[in-house]
Scaffold this motif. Structure first.
Motif, mmCIF file in Angstrom:
data_model
loop_
_atom_site.group_PDB
_atom_site.id
_atom_site.type_symbol
_atom_site.label_atom_id
_atom_site.label_comp_id
_atom_site.label_asym_id
_atom_site.label_seq_id
_atom_site.Cartn_x
_atom_site.Cartn_y
_atom_site.Cartn_z
ATOM 1 N N GLU A 186 0.817 -1.212 0.000
ATOM 2 C CA GLU A 186 0.000 0.000 0.000
ATOM 3 C C GLU A 186 0.851 1.263 0.000
ATOM 4 O O GLU A 186 0.528 2.244 -0.671
ATOM 5 C CB GLU A 186 -0.925 -0.011 1.221
ATOM 6 N N SER A 187 1.952 1.251 0.730
ATOM 7 C CA SER A 187 2.808 2.442 0.804
ATOM 8 C C SER A 187 3.369 2.805 -0.566
ATOM 9 O O SER A 187 3.432 3.983 -0.937
ATOM 10 C CB SER A 187 3.953 2.211 1.796
ATOM 11 N N ALA A 188 3.765 1.785 -1.333
ATOM 12 C CA ALA A 188 4.284 2.040 -2.681
ATOM 13 C C ALA A 188 3.164 2.469 -3.618
ATOM 14 O O ALA A 188 3.356 3.339 -4.479
ATOM 15 C CB ALA A 188 4.973 0.787 -3.214
ATOM 16 N N ALA A 189 1.978 1.867 -3.450
ATOM 17 C CA ALA A 189 0.835 2.221 -4.297
ATOM 18 C C ALA A 189 0.487 3.699 -4.141
ATOM 19 O O ALA A 189 0.190 4.389 -5.117
ATOM 20 C CB ALA A 189 -0.370 1.351 -3.946
ATOM 21 N N LYS A 190 0.531 4.196 -2.911
ATOM 22 C CA LYS A 190 0.220 5.608 -2.671
ATOM 23 C C LYS A 190 1.205 6.518 -3.401
ATOM 24 O O LYS A 190 0.821 7.544 -3.963
ATOM 25 C CB LYS A 190 0.242 5.899 -1.167
ATOM 26 N N LYS A 191 2.482 6.140 -3.399
ATOM 27 C CA LYS A 191 3.490 6.953 -4.089
ATOM 28 C C LYS A 191 3.282 6.923 -5.597
ATOM 29 O O LYS A 191 3.449 7.937 -6.279
ATOM 30 C CB LYS A 191 4.893 6.453 -3.737
ATOM 31 N N ILE A 192 2.906 5.743 -6.130
ATOM 32 C CA ILE A 192 2.651 5.625 -7.569
ATOM 33 C C ILE A 192 1.444 6.473 -7.960
ATOM 34 O O ILE A 192 1.448 7.161 -8.984
ATOM 35 C CB ILE A 192 2.423 4.148 -7.959
ATOM 36 N N ILE A 193 0.401 6.441 -7.133
ATOM 37 C CA ILE A 193 -0.809 7.216 -7.400
ATOM 38 C C ILE A 193 -0.501 8.712 -7.419
ATOM 39 O O ILE A 193 -1.030 9.464 -8.240
ATOM 40 C CB ILE A 193 -1.886 6.893 -6.345
ATOM 41 N N GLU A 194 0.386 9.145 -6.538
ATOM 42 C CA GLU A 194 0.712 10.568 -6.438
ATOM 43 C C GLU A 194 1.727 11.018 -7.482
ATOM 44 O O GLU A 194 1.601 12.102 -8.056
ATOM 45 C CB GLU A 194 1.261 10.872 -5.041
ATOM 46 N N ARG A 195 2.734 10.165 -7.763
ATOM 47 C CA ARG A 195 3.864 10.620 -8.582
ATOM 48 C C ARG A 195 4.063 9.834 -9.867
ATOM 49 O O ARG A 195 4.879 10.212 -10.709
ATOM 50 C CB ARG A 195 5.157 10.536 -7.764
ATOM 51 N N GLY A 196 3.373 8.702 -10.011
ATOM 52 C CA GLY A 196 3.624 7.833 -11.149
ATOM 53 C C GLY A 196 4.746 6.864 -10.834
ATOM 54 O O GLY A 196 5.294 6.851 -9.732
ATOM 55 N N PHE A 197 5.102 6.044 -11.818
ATOM 56 C CA PHE A 197 6.162 5.065 -11.614
ATOM 57 C C PHE A 197 7.530 5.735 -11.657
ATOM 58 O O PHE A 197 7.782 6.626 -12.470
ATOM 59 C CB PHE A 197 6.097 3.977 -12.688
ATOM 60 N N ASN A 198 8.408 5.280 -10.793
ATOM 61 C CA ASN A 198 9.781 5.779 -10.746
ATOM 62 C C ASN A 198 10.623 4.928 -11.692
ATOM 63 O O ASN A 198 10.936 3.779 -11.405
ATOM 64 C CB ASN A 198 10.323 5.689 -9.317
ATOM 65 N N ARG A 199 11.011 5.510 -12.823
ATOM 66 C CA ARG A 199 11.712 4.729 -13.845
ATOM 67 C C ARG A 199 13.143 4.370 -13.445
ATOM 68 O O ARG A 199 13.802 3.587 -14.112
ATOM 69 C CB ARG A 199 11.694 5.482 -15.178
ATOM 70 N N SER A 200 13.629 4.934 -12.346
ATOM 71 C CA SER A 200 14.973 4.564 -11.895
ATOM 72 C C SER A 200 15.010 3.126 -11.387
ATOM 73 O O SER A 200 16.073 2.535 -11.245
ATOM 74 C CB SER A 200 15.443 5.512 -10.784
ATOM 75 N N TYR A 201 13.795 2.557 -11.124
ATOM 76 C CA TYR A 201 13.730 1.173 -10.659
ATOM 77 C C TYR A 201 13.613 0.181 -11.816
ATOM 78 O O TYR A 201 13.523 -1.020 -11.584
ATOM 79 C CB TYR A 201 12.533 0.983 -9.725
ATOM 80 N N CYS A 202 13.591 0.667 -13.051
ATOM 81 C CA CYS A 202 13.421 -0.222 -14.196
ATOM 82 C C CYS A 202 14.528 -1.275 -14.239
ATOM 83 O O CYS A 202 15.714 -0.949 -14.114
ATOM 84 C CB CYS A 202 13.439 0.573 -15.499
ATOM 85 N N GLY A 203 14.131 -2.531 -14.423
ATOM 86 C CA GLY A 203 15.099 -3.612 -14.536
ATOM 87 C C GLY A 203 15.427 -4.289 -13.232
ATOM 88 O O GLY A 203 15.985 -5.381 -13.222
ATOM 89 N N ILE A 204 15.071 -3.652 -12.113
ATOM 90 C CA ILE A 204 15.398 -4.251 -10.814
ATOM 91 C C ILE A 204 14.595 -5.523 -10.590
ATOM 92 O O ILE A 204 15.103 -6.531 -10.110
ATOM 93 C CB ILE A 204 15.137 -3.239 -9.676
ATOM 94 N N ASN A 205 13.304 -5.477 -10.973
ATOM 95 C CA ASN A 205 12.434 -6.627 -10.751
ATOM 96 C C ASN A 205 11.975 -7.263 -12.062
ATOM 97 O O ASN A 205 10.959 -7.927 -12.114
ATOM 98 C CB ASN A 205 11.209 -6.202 -9.936
ATOM 99 N N GLY A 206 12.721 -7.048 -13.131
ATOM 100 C CA GLY A 206 12.331 -7.624 -14.412
ATOM 101 C C GLY A 206 12.549 -6.630 -15.529
ATOM 102 O O GLY A 206 12.727 -5.434 -15.296
ATOM 103 N N LYS A 207 12.544 -7.117 -16.749
ATOM 104 C CA LYS A 207 12.834 -6.259 -17.895
ATOM 105 C C LYS A 207 11.554 -5.644 -18.441
ATOM 106 O O LYS A 207 11.110 -5.939 -19.551
ATOM 107 C CB LYS A 207 13.551 -7.064 -18.976
ATOM 108 N N PHE A 208 10.950 -4.794 -17.632
ATOM 109 C CA PHE A 208 9.735 -4.111 -18.052
ATOM 110 C C PHE A 208 9.886 -2.627 -17.764
ATOM 111 O O PHE A 208 10.500 -2.225 -16.776
ATOM 112 C CB PHE A 208 8.506 -4.644 -17.300
ATOM 113 N N LEU A 209 9.329 -1.835 -18.630
ATOM 114 C CA LEU A 209 9.323 -0.392 -18.418
ATOM 115 C C LEU A 209 7.901 0.026 -18.081
ATOM 116 O O LEU A 209 7.027 0.033 -18.942
ATOM 117 C CB LEU A 209 9.799 0.347 -19.674
ATOM 118 N N LEU A 210 7.670 0.337 -16.815
ATOM 119 C CA LEU A 210 6.362 0.817 -16.383
ATOM 120 C C LEU A 210 6.473 2.333 -16.288
ATOM 121 O O LEU A 210 6.925 2.876 -15.283
ATOM 122 C CB LEU A 210 5.993 0.200 -15.033
ATOM 123 N N ALA A 211 6.080 3.016 -17.332
ATOM 124 C CA ALA A 211 6.424 4.428 -17.447
ATOM 125 C C ALA A 211 5.467 5.363 -16.730
ATOM 126 O O ALA A 211 5.879 6.214 -15.971
ATOM 127 C CB ALA A 211 6.509 4.814 -18.921
#
Length: 276
Positions: free
Chosen positions: A242-267
């Protein structure tokens, strides 16, 4: 002997927020009357009292109420896009901490005085109360009663099905029997069925800043990749606390995490939904 198929009929009363706009749009009223008729609902508009009376089954009147809410939004936003009315709305906070619009005439009057840079004005609200509008504190005062007020500008890019609100970010809980809820669930199940046990709720995320960012990127992708698959747009689902969901809702996805948990770009958060 009573029939087991008995339907309990109820009356539902809705407020006409934009009665003048509704009266000018006969085609929309006829379309709504047809919508109600096909669901065996009697709809009666009382423009003198600014009320819509719906008579029908509990489920049908609920659908008609939702459709009427959407219809009013559509008419308002279309009039704003056509520059027939001002795109600024004024709101007051109700006793249950939700926000309610002033009617268009009062809102226009408040906005007129707001632009003159006066500190406060006296107006008659919808209840006929002579209230003070304090622009410095953004408050409505009536005796000892104090209500917070807000000013918002309707963005013409806002999707018509979004709820009008003075808040920059809103989480709208979808009704389980709504078309929107069913569409999201069906799309979710295409990829996730068998990977979860219970779907308890779906929220529509309304974040205009992120939505406008998406529109810009989507236009670029359409130009680059063409119209096939709507510019290669896909719906992805991202599990997180939930804590991460709130940040995504407010700011969008943080692309600096791309590749950490898989080869996907959640922009970016699009016309986002929160599924729990």
């Amino acid at each position: 002997m009573a029939s087991s198929n008995r339907v309990d009929y109820i009356e539902k009363v809705c407020t006409l927020q934009y009665d003048e706009l509704l009266k000018e749009n006969e085609s929309a009223l006829n379309e709504y009357a047809d919508f109600c008729s096909t669901r065996q609902i009697l709809s009666i508009f009382n423009f003198d009292n600014k009320r819509l009376h719906l008579f029908g089954s509990s489920m049908s009147t609920k659908q008609a109420e939702k459709r009427f809410f959407d219809l009013q939004n559509e008419i308002l936003i279309n009039n704003i896009k056509q520059r027939k009315i001002d795109d600024v709305l004024w709101w007051y906070e109700t006793w249950d901490s939700t926000w309610q619009q002033y009617n268009l005439n009062i809102s226009s009057d408040i906005e007129h005085h707001y632009k003159t840079n006066v500190s406060s004005i006296l107006i008659l609200n919808e209840l006929g109360e002579r209230v003070k509008i304090d622009f410095q504190k953004l408050e409505e005062l009536y005796g000892t009663r104090i209500k917070r007020i807000r000013r918002s500008k309707v963005d013409p890019l806002q999707p018509i099905h979004w709820k009008l609100t003075p808040m920059n970010i809103e989480r709208i809980l979808l009704e389980h029997d709504s078309n929107e809820y069913n569409w999201v669930q069906e799309n979710f199940d295409k990829k996730m069925k068998g990977h979860y046990t219970t779907l308890t709720s779906i929220e529509r995320i309304q974040n205009m800043r992120l939505f406008k960012q998406f529109l810009i990127l989507h236009e670029e992708y359409l130009h680059k990749y063409g119209q096939v698959n709507d510019g290669t747009m896909h719906y992805l689902y991202h599990g997180c606390p939930e804590s991460a969901a709130k940040k995504i809702i407010e700011r969008g996805f943080n692309r600096s995490y791309c590749g950490i948990n898989g080869k996907f770009l959640l922009a970016h958060l699009i016309d986002g939904y929160s599924i729990t």
